[in-house]
Design a protein around this motif. Structure first.
Motif, short mmCIF file in Angstrom:
data_model
loop_
_atom_site.label_atom_id
_atom_site.label_comp_id
_atom_site.label_asym_id
_atom_site.label_seq_id
_atom_site.Cartn_x
_atom_site.Cartn_y
_atom_site.Cartn_z
N THR A 47 -44.67 -12.56 74.47
CA THR A 47 -44.23 -13.96 74.59
C THR A 47 -45.29 -14.68 75.77
OG1 THR A 47 -43.28 -13.07 76.80
CG2 THR A 47 -41.79 -12.32 74.92
N SER A 48 -44.52 -15.83 76.12
CA SER A 48 -45.01 -16.48 77.81
C SER A 48 -45.19 -16.33 78.95
CB SER A 48 -44.99 -17.89 77.33
OG SER A 48 -45.61 -17.99 76.32
N GLY A 49 -44.68 -15.28 79.47
CA GLY A 49 -44.38 -14.27 80.51
C GLY A 49 -43.36 -13.52 80.63
N GLY A 50 -43.47 -13.31 82.13
CA GLY A 50 -42.01 -12.78 82.74
C GLY A 50 -40.69 -12.95 82.53
N GLY A 51 -40.49 -14.05 82.91
CA GLY A 51 -38.96 -14.85 82.43
C GLY A 51 -38.06 -14.55 81.02
N ASP A 52 -39.24 -14.93 79.74
CA ASP A 52 -39.56 -14.86 78.62
C ASP A 52 -39.00 -14.19 78.24
OD1 ASP A 52 -40.40 -18.20 78.55
OD2 ASP A 52 -42.17 -17.31 77.39
N SER A 53 -40.32 -12.99 78.89
CA SER A 53 -40.01 -11.45 78.17
C SER A 53 -38.52 -10.77 78.57
CB SER A 53 -40.57 -10.40 79.04
OG SER A 53 -42.48 -11.17 78.75
N VAL A 54 -38.04 -10.90 80.08
CA VAL A 54 -36.37 -10.23 80.09
C VAL A 54 -35.12 -11.32 78.77
CG1 VAL A 54 -34.71 -11.12 81.94
CG2 VAL A 54 -37.63 -10.20 82.45
N ASP A 55 -35.08 -11.62 79.02
CA ASP A 55 -34.83 -13.48 77.92
C ASP A 55 -34.98 -12.14 76.87
OD1 ASP A 55 -33.77 -14.75 80.16
OD2 ASP A 55 -33.62 -16.36 79.25
N THR A 56 -36.32 -11.83 76.32
CA THR A 56 -36.44 -11.50 75.19
C THR A 56 -35.46 -10.22 75.52
OG1 THR A 56 -38.54 -12.73 75.08
CG2 THR A 56 -38.44 -10.46 73.25
N ALA A 57 -35.82 -9.41 75.61
CA ALA A 57 -35.70 -7.87 76.32
C ALA A 57 -33.36 -7.95 76.04
CB ALA A 57 -35.32 -7.49 77.03
N VAL A 58 -32.94 -9.30 77.02
CA VAL A 58 -31.56 -9.45 76.42
C VAL A 58 -31.17 -9.30 75.25
CG1 VAL A 58 -29.79 -9.77 77.66
CG2 VAL A 58 -31.44 -10.28 79.62
N LYS A 59 -31.82 -10.06 74.85
CA LYS A 59 -31.48 -10.73 72.86
C LYS A 59 -31.13 -9.46 72.77
CE LYS A 59 -32.24 -14.88 71.97
NZ LYS A 59 -32.63 -16.68 71.31
N LEU A 60 -32.77 -8.89 72.47
CA LEU A 60 -32.67 -7.96 71.63
C LEU A 60 -32.00 -7.02 71.70
CD1 LEU A 60 -36.50 -7.06 71.03
CD2 LEU A 60 -34.91 -7.63 69.38
N ALA A 61 -31.73 -6.88 72.44
CA ALA A 61 -30.48 -5.62 73.24
C ALA A 61 -29.06 -6.15 72.54
CB ALA A 61 -30.55 -5.77 74.93
N ARG A 62 -28.72 -6.87 72.58
CA ARG A 62 -27.59 -7.37 72.04
C ARG A 62 -27.87 -7.59 71.01
NH1 ARG A 62 -24.42 -11.65 75.43
NH2 ARG A 62 -23.74 -10.24 77.38
N ARG A 63 -28.15 -7.43 69.87
CA ARG A 63 -28.86 -7.87 68.67
C ARG A 63 -28.27 -6.83 67.78
NH1 ARG A 63 -30.59 -11.26 64.05
NH2 ARG A 63 -29.46 -13.17 65.15
N TYR A 64 -28.98 -5.58 69.21
CA TYR A 64 -29.18 -4.24 68.24
C TYR A 64 -28.07 -3.82 67.97
CZ TYR A 64 -30.05 0.31 68.31
OH TYR A 64 -30.07 1.91 68.31
N TYR A 83 -34.93 -8.88 90.91
CA TYR A 83 -35.20 -9.97 90.25
C TYR A 83 -36.03 -9.60 88.63
CZ TYR A 83 -37.51 -14.27 90.01
OH TYR A 83 -37.92 -15.47 89.88
N HIS A 84 -34.82 -9.99 87.88
CA HIS A 84 -35.92 -10.73 87.15
C HIS A 84 -36.16 -11.72 86.27
CE1 HIS A 84 -34.24 -6.98 86.37
NE2 HIS A 84 -33.37 -6.93 86.74
N GLY A 85 -36.67 -12.42 86.46
CA GLY A 85 -36.96 -14.19 86.47
C GLY A 85 -35.82 -15.30 86.51
N THR A 86 -36.26 -16.18 86.16
CA THR A 86 -35.63 -17.30 86.55
C THR A 86 -35.28 -17.99 85.11
OG1 THR A 86 -37.56 -18.88 86.23
CG2 THR A 86 -36.33 -18.19 88.83
N HIS A 87 -35.20 -17.46 84.23
CA HIS A 87 -34.85 -17.82 82.65
C HIS A 87 -33.65 -17.43 82.40
CE1 HIS A 87 -38.63 -18.62 81.88
NE2 HIS A 87 -39.11 -18.76 80.92
N GLY A 88 -32.38 -18.46 81.37
CA GLY A 88 -31.14 -17.99 81.67
C GLY A 88 -30.43 -16.64 81.42
N PHE A 89 -30.86 -15.83 80.83
CA PHE A 89 -29.98 -15.11 81.20
C PHE A 89 -31.19 -13.51 82.19
CE2 PHE A 89 -30.19 -14.80 76.30
CZ PHE A 89 -29.10 -14.60 75.86
N GLY A 90 -32.17 -14.06 82.66
CA GLY A 90 -32.73 -13.08 83.66
C GLY A 90 -31.85 -13.48 85.02
N THR A 91 -31.73 -14.49 84.86
CA THR A 91 -30.42 -15.19 86.23
C THR A 91 -29.82 -14.67 86.13
OG1 THR A 91 -31.80 -17.70 86.56
CG2 THR A 91 -29.66 -17.92 87.37
#
Ligand code: PLP
Length: 369
Positions: A47-64, A83-91
């Motif tokens: 991904t492009s950074g921490g926030g992107d990655s947190v959101d990716t992991a949340v989506k992966l967990a749910r999709r899994y 603290y898990h970043g400022t993106h949607g899932f991370g916030t």
């Protein structure tokens, strides 16, 4: 670093990693990270950074869980104070109220548990029903939340709770990785088997933006092997950018060559010991640290009551003493470079001591002897 970045710009300046396409630095980086990570047969999602990655992991967990036919496993648990970043899932999963508040309703099916209690995690999972819980996100040493290292048995205990309940264990190593705790991904400090590890920051030492998720085979397998599973439609334009990946590859080479990964561990005791001397000040309540090259000095309740902005004031004053530190809600935290020497540690303790003394004098708080 500059040479490696320049060379990659001359070879292939940009190429996305969508669908079946990739670029050579991205695939090389993914293989290397997979080898270095304490994850069984891991796959790497860049991904492009921490926030992107947190959101990716949340989506992966749910999709899994959805792919496995367990749609009810939706709840994402995390720790208060994390603290898990400022993106949607991370916030939504961040355990700091001031980060979450002011945006109206955030993601439902998230819940924070007491910071350092595996029992609280277990009780919450029992209350919700394990069949409704997708994942538990843990930042081993909470960074932006004020540098709280986990108690001695915490990480293993939550690992065990997750294992017993089937809940995915996701380690957010955005701060803790790449040497900050003295290992590649921070998680190696404990006997745990993460299902995913989120990383960013140190993977390029900040030279260029990059992050990602190391995904264990347990989570990757259904996406990889079952042709009936719909493609994961998730990925950003700059994910796996070849120039950022070339920077990461060179950075990892240098971290390894110069023995910098272990430095986080070498520095933890000297940093903690040097700062612990500040506990004699009336403006200091406690010093936290001792796990990795990061520490926080908690501003005393008395100083905070006289000046609620004391942490940021102290951080400003510290600049006059040659220090860049961060003022948080009730503490001042430090995270020196892995190249820091004894002399730098002394400078941090002396500079912070002076900044605290000045902040005490500003409000007429007498200095302890
Ligand atoms: C633990 C943790 N997770 C996630 C993030 C978000 O990373 P970024 O700022 O790269 O989006 C941070 C950033 O400080 C962090 O400390």
């Amino acid at each position: 670093m500059a040479e490696a970045i320049r060379a990659q710009l001359g070879r292939l300046e940009a190429y996305s990693t969508f669908g079946d396409l990739a670029n050579e630095p991205a695939t090389r980086l993914a293989s290397l990270l997979s080898e270095l990570a304490p994850v069984e047969d891991g796959r790497v999602f860049l991904t492009s950074g921490g926030g992107d990655s947190v959101d990716t992991a949340v989506k992966l967990a749910r999709r899994y869980w959805r792919v496995l036919g367990q749609e009810d496993r939706k709840v994402i648990l995390s720790r208060r104070g994390s603290y898990h970043g400022t993106h949607g899932f991370g916030t939504s999963i961040t355990g700091l109220d001031d980060i979450r508040e002011g945006y109206g309703p955030l993601l439902v099916d998230t819940q924070q548990v007491e910071r350092d209690s595996a029992e609280a995690l277990e009780a919450t999972i029992a209350e919700l029903g394990a069949a409704n819980v997708a994942a538990f996100f843990v930042e081993p040493v909470t960074g932006a939340g004020g540098v709280y290292p986990p108690s001695a048995s915490y990480m293993e205990a939550v690992g065990e709770v997750c294992r017993r309940s089937g809940v995915l264990l996701v380690v957010d190593a955005v701060i803790c990785g790449f040497g900050r705790l003295g290992t590649w991904f921070g998680a190696e400090r404990w006997n745990v088997s993460p299902d995913m590890i989120v990383f960013a920051k140190g993977v390029t030492s900040g030279y260029l933006p990059l992050g990602g998720v190391v995904v264990s085979w347990r989570v990757a397998e259904p996406f990889w092997t079952d042709p009936s599973v719909p493609i994961l439609r998730h990925g950003a334009t700059y994910a796996g950018h070849p120039v950022c990946c070339a920077a990461a590859l060179k950075n990892i080479e240098i971290l390894d060559r110069d023995g910098l990964i272990g430095r986080g561990r070498d520095l933890e005791a000297p940093l903690f010991d040097a700062l612990s001397q500040l506990t004699t000040l009336s403006g200091v309540d406690e010093v936290r640290g001792g796990v990795g090259a990061m520490a926080a000095v908690e501003v005393s309740a008395e100083l905070l009551s006289r000046n609620p902005a004391a942490p940021s004031d102290i951080a400003m004053k510290a600049r006059d003493h040659g220090l860049l530190v961060r003022g948080l809600a009730s503490s001042v935290c430090v995270s020196p470079p892995l190249t820091a020497t004894d002399e730098h540690i002394e400078l941090i303790a002396d500079g912070l001591g002076s900044a605290f003394a000045e902040a005490e004098a500003d409000v007429g708080l007498s200095r302890a002897v």
